[in-house]
Write an enzyme that holds these catalytic residues in place. Structure first.
Site, short mmCIF file in Angstrom:
data_model
loop_
_atom_site.label_atom_id
_atom_site.label_comp_id
_atom_site.label_asym_id
_atom_site.label_seq_id
_atom_site.Cartn_x
_atom_site.Cartn_y
_atom_site.Cartn_z
N GLY A 1 60.53 -54.16 61.10
CA GLY A 1 59.79 -53.20 61.91
C GLY A 1 58.37 -53.66 62.13
O GLY A 1 57.92 -54.67 61.59
N THR B 1 54.60 -49.52 59.61
CA THR B 1 55.59 -48.47 59.79
C THR B 1 56.08 -47.88 58.47
O THR B 1 56.84 -46.91 58.48
CB THR B 1 56.79 -49.00 60.59
N GLY B 2 55.69 -48.46 57.33
CA GLY B 2 56.04 -47.86 56.04
C GLY B 2 57.16 -48.55 55.29
O GLY B 2 57.84 -47.91 54.47
N LYS B 3 57.35 -49.83 55.52
CA LYS B 3 58.46 -50.54 54.85
C LYS B 3 58.23 -50.63 53.34
O LYS B 3 59.15 -50.43 52.56
CB LYS B 3 58.59 -51.95 55.45
N THR B 4 57.00 -50.93 52.93
CA THR B 4 56.72 -51.03 51.50
C THR B 4 56.86 -49.68 50.81
O THR B 4 57.41 -49.59 49.70
CB THR B 4 55.29 -51.57 51.29
N GLU C 1 38.20 -48.59 88.34
CA GLU C 1 38.82 -47.60 87.47
C GLU C 1 39.42 -46.46 88.29
O GLU C 1 40.44 -45.88 87.89
CB GLU C 1 37.81 -47.07 86.47
#
Length: 635
Positions: free
Chosen positions: A225, A229-232, A448
């Site tokens: 991922g 994303t919070g894998k650990t 812009e």
């Protein structure tokens, strides 16, 4: 752990370091002493079979005070004038038949070797030749002993320090917490990954359910991922959910400047895991181990051996031993294919970005950890945070607290969080810059305004803010926020995105009949999308279905000219659509430009009001990655 237990552990570590240092010093003296004895000069008595050698032994001045060259010695040899020659003490001593004496400096022994070869050619030597082996003097012996003693002392001191450090490098990554305190309740989002890991946790807690059916528990799980994303956190939560020990390492832990140490680290890691079983091993950034090279260069040989050791270790135990390996990486393609196969890493779990509900939970969680937080519209903030990872949301909440402290505010308000979100997306407003000229302000405003008008008209996300003030590296920014999570994108949506990216340049051309350098980043992004449509998505003007990346992998030569022609054709087509759209709404463009020149920053609702659109009824047609959709720079 009790105080007595801590003291006992400290004494144990101290004893271990003491014995490691003592072993290093002993090993040093043993090796150095053996080397000294082996390399010491023999103390055999000098060869003094001749009167000349005896005289040289007592006094060699009659020879050394007359230095000569080896070429002169050769001339004397050819003339038959040499009576005797003696080599030794870094000299070649020569006595001629007429009694003349001289010496030739011979520190490398080359003159002695050539003289010996000359004597060996003849059965009956033309002159007498001998070698003088002098016993070292007492002063030399004492100096040699003192020098060696100092070297031994220095090497011993260095190794006494280096040995424990080297041993610590080998085993440092094994000294981790035995238990993980993070649970799945602490990990917000990642629903699919959680469910897959819960199945694995059940296999760890109740292995009899699987063994009774003949099923084998997984040996390895690969988490992939985007960064943040919070894998650990998921791996640590799995260890806590299973109620087992937890060992953490990284892919770079197995690299070392010492040859062979990486393999020792791999062996120690798995040996320690077996001792602590049931146990979960987390190898974060496992792509650091790399792939094996078929023809490794000098620096890749050790990497091949480390990967091979991993393959052996993961095949060397089974699920019944209670050891599970979890690898986390952002670059799964960088892993060796043999390591990713079934039987080693049995499951590959993709950790996705948080959904709207996940973002609400994350914002509530991180805001609850702050002090003095005012009223917050979590629903609005969560929608604005679309596309951000949990790590990015945690960072921007902390940044909001920093903004509040910078203003000496009594509490953290919603505007501070919004400022942090905008800073995360488009960068912080720089200070101390040179003011723009009126012509530059007009050019940036036109640029812009073109982005804002097309983004609102084509319903590409939500136009949140338009500014001609510098933000980050951009001189002006149109902030467009995705309004829904999408994974599939139609051809029309990608074409609309190209139109919006080209709108700034097209607006400059419409107002000034020329373009500026401010559209460089827009052209780059538009080219990336067009190239992806042509080469990988089958959406090019020629409707070719062949994917160029597959053809390159197969070794098929692809002519870049044809691809470039299709990309240019696609960009030209969307440029024509952009020009027509801006001409149709020229009056709205004039209004947005005037407002930007007057206020410098306007809200997106003014753009929708000028177009006669209701912003609340928008249905966004695009929600690609934040990096592409959030900011569109001006000049």
């Amino acid at each position: 752990m009790s105080r007595s237990g801590i003291k006992h552990r400290a004494r144990k570590l101290s004893r271990n370091r003491y014995w490691q240092s003592a072993a290093g010093i002993a090993l040093t003296f043993l090796i150095a002493g053996a080397t000294w004895l082996y390399s010491a000069e023999p103390t055999a008595a000098p060869d003094m079979n001749t009167a000349m050698a005896v005289q040289i032994q007592h006094n060699d001045k009659p020879w050394t005070e007359h230095d000569s060259r080896f070429s002169n010695f050769v001339d004397d040899l050819r003339a038959g004038k040499v009576s005797e020659a003696v080599t030794g003490n870094d000299h070649l001593y020569v006595t001629l038949k007429d009694g003349e004496r001289y010496a030739i400096v011979d520190q490398l022994g080359l003159a002695a070797r050539q003289t010996y070869d000359f004597v060996a050619r003849y059965t009956t030597p033309r002159f007498q030749f001998s070698e003088l082996k002098e016993r070292p003097s007492a002063a030399f012996s004492a100096g040699y002993a003192i020098d060696m003693a100092m070297r031994l002392l220095i090497i011993g001191v260095v190794l006494s320090v280096a040995w424990p450090m080297l041993w610590g490098f080998v085993t440092s990554h094994l000294k981790r917490k035995k238990k993980s305190k993070i649970t799945f309740d602490d990990v917000i989002g990642c629903g699919e990954a959680k469910q897959a890991l819960l199945d694995i946790a059940a296999a760890q807690r109740h292995p009899e359910r699987f063994s009774s059916l003949g099923a084998r528990a997984p040996r390895g799980v690969l988490l992939t991922g985007l960064p943040g994303t919070g894998k650990t956190h998921l791996a640590k939560a799995l260890a806590a959910e299973c109620g087992v020990n937890f060992i953490a390492a990284t892919g770079s832990d197995f690299s070392s400047m010492f040859y062979g140490v990486g393999i020792i680290k791999v062996r120690n890691l798995f040996r320690q895991a077996r001792r602590k079983a049931p146990c979960i091993i987390l190898i974060d950034e496992i792509d650091g181990i790399g792939k094996r090279a078929s023809e490794p260069r000098m620096g890749e040989t050790e990497q091949n051996r480390i990967v091979n050791q991993f393959l052996t270790e993961m095949d060397g135990f089974n699920g019944a031993e209670g050891v599970l390996v979890i690898g986390a990486t952002n670059l799964a393609e960088s892993l060796d294919p043999a390591l990713r196969r079934e039987g080693r890493f049995d499951r590959t779990i993709a950790v996705a970005l948080p959904t709207l509900e996940d973002r609400k939970g994350l914002l509530s969680l991180y805001l609850s950890k702050l002090k003095k937080v005012g009223e917050m519209d979590i629903d609005r903030l969560a929608g604005t945070c679309m596309g951000l990872t949990p790590a990015a949301i945690a960072s921007l909440v902390n940044q909001a607290a920093i903004f509040a402290a910078r203003e000496h505010a009594s509490s953290i308000e919603e505007r501070h969080v919004i400022d942090a979100i905008e800073t995360n997306r488009i960068g912080e407003q720089p200070s101390g810059i040179t003011p723009f000229t009126e012509q530059e302000r007009l050019c940036i405003a036109v640029h812009e305004a073109g982005h804002a008008l097309t983004a609102a008209r084509l319903k590409i996300g939500k136009v949140d803010k338009v500014t001609i003030l510098p933000r980050g590296q951009a001189l002006g920014v149109t902030l467009v926020i995705p309004t829904e999570d999408k994974r599939l994108h139609r051809k029309s949506e990608l074409e609309n995105r190209i139109v919006m990216l080209l709108a700034g340049r097209a607006a400059e051309k419409m107002y000034f009949n020329e373009v500026s350098s401010g559209a460089s980043s827009d052209l780059q992004e538009a080219t990336k999308i067009a190239l992806s449509m042509v080469s990988g998505l089958g959406m090019g003007p020629n409707k070719d279905l062949a994917t160029l990346s597959v053809m390159r992998e197969a070794g098929i030569e692809v002519e870049p000219g044809k691809t470039l022609d299709q990309v240019n054709t696609l960009l030209r087509e969307q440029e024509a659509v952009c020009d027509a759209l801006l001409e149709e709404h020229r009056d709205v463009m004039d209004f947005i430009v005037d407002r930007l020149l007057m206020e410098e920053t306007i809200n997106g609702t003014e753009v929708y009001a000028a177009l006669g659109m209701n912003v609340r009824s928008l249905h966004a047609h695009d929600a690609q990655g934040l990096e592409q959709a959030a900011a569109y720079t001006g000049s």
